[in-house]
Design an enzyme around this catalytic site. Structure first.
Site, short mmCIF file in Angstrom:
data_model
loop_
_atom_site.label_atom_id
_atom_site.label_comp_id
_atom_site.label_asym_id
_atom_site.label_seq_id
_atom_site.Cartn_x
_atom_site.Cartn_y
_atom_site.Cartn_z
N THR A 7 0.84 -1.19 0.00
CA THR A 7 0.00 0.00 0.00
C THR A 7 0.87 1.24 0.00
O THR A 7 1.99 1.22 0.52
CB THR A 7 -0.92 0.04 1.24
OG1 THR A 7 -1.81 1.17 1.12
CG2 THR A 7 -0.15 0.17 2.54
N ASN A 8 0.36 2.31 -0.57
CA ASN A 8 1.04 3.61 -0.49
C ASN A 8 0.28 4.54 0.45
O ASN A 8 0.59 5.73 0.53
CB ASN A 8 1.14 4.25 -1.88
CG ASN A 8 2.19 3.56 -2.73
OD1 ASN A 8 3.32 3.38 -2.29
ND2 ASN A 8 1.81 3.14 -3.92
N ASN A 9 -0.71 3.99 1.15
CA ASN A 9 -1.55 4.78 2.03
C ASN A 9 -0.96 4.76 3.45
O ASN A 9 -0.98 3.72 4.12
CB ASN A 9 -2.96 4.19 2.00
CG ASN A 9 -3.94 4.98 2.85
OD1 ASN A 9 -3.58 5.47 3.91
ND2 ASN A 9 -5.17 5.07 2.37
N ALA A 10 -0.43 5.90 3.89
CA ALA A 10 0.25 5.97 5.19
C ALA A 10 -0.72 5.66 6.34
O ALA A 10 -0.32 5.08 7.35
CB ALA A 10 0.86 7.35 5.38
N LYS A 12 -3.29 3.56 6.28
CA LYS A 12 -3.48 2.11 6.35
C LYS A 12 -2.25 1.44 6.96
O LYS A 12 -2.37 0.52 7.77
CB LYS A 12 -3.70 1.53 4.96
CG LYS A 12 -5.06 1.81 4.38
CD LYS A 12 -5.17 1.06 3.08
CE LYS A 12 -6.47 1.38 2.38
NZ LYS A 12 -6.56 0.71 1.09
N ASP A 68 -7.95 -4.32 -0.42
CA ASP A 68 -8.80 -3.41 -1.17
C ASP A 68 -10.07 -3.23 -0.36
O ASP A 68 -10.56 -4.19 0.26
CB ASP A 68 -9.10 -3.93 -2.57
CG ASP A 68 -9.53 -2.79 -3.47
OD1 ASP A 68 -8.71 -1.88 -3.70
OD2 ASP A 68 -10.69 -2.78 -3.93
N GLY A 154 -10.62 9.21 4.35
CA GLY A 154 -11.67 8.80 3.43
C GLY A 154 -13.06 9.18 3.93
O GLY A 154 -13.31 10.33 4.32
N TYR A 155 -13.96 8.21 3.96
CA TYR A 155 -15.35 8.45 4.33
C TYR A 155 -15.57 8.41 5.84
O TYR A 155 -16.72 8.48 6.30
CB TYR A 155 -16.25 7.41 3.66
CG TYR A 155 -16.20 7.42 2.15
CD1 TYR A 155 -17.06 8.22 1.40
CD2 TYR A 155 -15.27 6.65 1.44
CE1 TYR A 155 -17.02 8.24 0.01
CE2 TYR A 155 -15.21 6.66 0.05
CZ TYR A 155 -16.09 7.46 -0.65
OH TYR A 155 -16.04 7.48 -2.03
N ARG A 182 -11.02 -3.31 8.23
CA ARG A 182 -9.63 -3.73 8.04
C ARG A 182 -9.15 -4.55 9.23
O ARG A 182 -8.46 -5.55 9.08
CB ARG A 182 -8.73 -2.50 7.83
CG ARG A 182 -7.76 -2.68 6.72
CD ARG A 182 -6.95 -1.46 6.37
NE ARG A 182 -7.45 -0.22 6.88
CZ ARG A 182 -8.33 0.56 6.25
NH1 ARG A 182 -8.79 0.22 5.07
NH2 ARG A 182 -8.76 1.68 6.79
P1 IMP Z 1 -8.59 1.53 -1.25
O1 IMP Z 1 -8.72 0.27 -0.50
O2 IMP Z 1 -7.34 2.26 -0.91
O3 IMP Z 1 -8.79 1.36 -2.74
O4 IMP Z 1 -9.73 2.48 -0.71
C1 IMP Z 1 -10.86 2.78 -1.46
C2 IMP Z 1 -11.54 4.00 -0.92
O5 IMP Z 1 -12.21 3.68 0.27
C3 IMP Z 1 -10.66 5.21 -0.64
O6 IMP Z 1 -11.28 6.35 -1.17
C4 IMP Z 1 -10.62 5.36 0.83
O7 IMP Z 1 -10.71 6.70 1.18
C5 IMP Z 1 -11.85 4.62 1.25
N1 IMP Z 1 -11.51 3.90 2.46
C6 IMP Z 1 -10.75 2.79 2.57
N2 IMP Z 1 -10.62 2.45 3.86
C7 IMP Z 1 -11.32 3.38 4.57
C8 IMP Z 1 -11.53 3.58 5.95
O8 IMP Z 1 -11.06 2.86 6.83
N3 IMP Z 1 -12.29 4.64 6.27
C9 IMP Z 1 -12.83 5.49 5.36
N4 IMP Z 1 -12.64 5.35 4.07
C10 IMP Z 1 -11.88 4.29 3.67
#
Ligand code: IMP
Length: 196
Positions: A7-10, A12, A68, A154-155, A182
């Site tokens: 992942t590149n999401n800090a 996560k 994902d 995110g949301y 997650r």
């Molecule tokens: P991905 O898994 O990185 O592709 O995430 C897909 C989308 O879902 C992204 O826009 C994230 O912002 C949102 N998302 C993923 N995990 C979360 C979370 O734990 N909380 C809120 N939004 C999430």
């Protein structure tokens, strides 16, 4: 086993590293020398999770896992789902995604939704066999009519998990990590890794 989290999401990375503790040292994409954009073109959450893990395994030959995630809203027939990241189009923008979600639910009494996360683990056994395993986690809740809280990403500020009066944006990360999609998918992964 040393594992790369693809992942590149800090955010996560922080969540998952906290959940794994010291038991399994995590390597980042940067640490394994991967600066590639990971492919996500299958059209499903499990499919994209598998595609990302398999890409890293095939190109960098490291044991790895990818996730994902999508937000599935009942009144929108499961949307944004696999398109959660790009719900409001390119470029990826959380603020526009949240605004579009609120707009599409305007006046809608059914606010039921769930986050769904799928982790895919790919590794090679000592005997050379390539193993793939998937783990799913779901958390159900409701979508509010306005964001609350600055935490998470995110949301999160729009999502209130069942049994709570705070959104994921208001709950401390330590609380979110106990009940999130997650976290639940990770429980499966960690239990599996302990048995390997
Ligand atoms: P991905 O898994 O990185 O592709 O995430 C897909 C989308 O879902 C992204 O826009 C994230 O912002 C949102 N998302 C993923 N995990 C979360 C979370 O734990 N909380 C809120 N939004 C999430």
């Amino acid at each position: 086993m040393e594992l790369c989290f693809a992942t590149n999401n800090a955010h996560k990375l922080e969540e998952v590293a906290a959940a794994l503790g010291n038991a399994f040292p995590l390597r980042t994409l940067r640490e394994i020398g991967c600066a590639d954009e990971l492919p996500e073109t299958t059209g499903t959450i499990p499919g994209n999770s598998h595609q990302k893990a398999r890409y890293v395994f095939d190109h960098f030959d490291v044991a790895c896992f990818a996730d994902d995630t999508g937000l599935e809203v009942d009144a929108l027939n499961g949307e944004p789902g696999v398109d959660s990241a790009y719900y409001a189009g390119e470029p990826r923008d959380n603020e526009r995604n949240k605004a579009l979600l609120l707009k599409n639910l305007d006046g809608e009494p059914n606010r039921r939704a769930q986050f769904r996360s799928v982790f895919t683990l790919v590794y090679r056994t000592d005997s050379g066999e390539v193993v793939e395993q998937q783990f799913e986690g779901i958390v159900a809740g409701t979508i509010l009519t306005a964001p609350r809280g600055e935490g998470g990403f995110g949301y999160d500020p729009l999502f209130m998990p069942d049994g709570y009066t705070q959104t994921f944006g208001e709950l401390p990360l330590s609380e979110k990590n106990k009940i999130s999609h997650r976290a639940r998918a990770l429980e499966g992964l960690v239990a599996y890794l302990r048995g390997v």
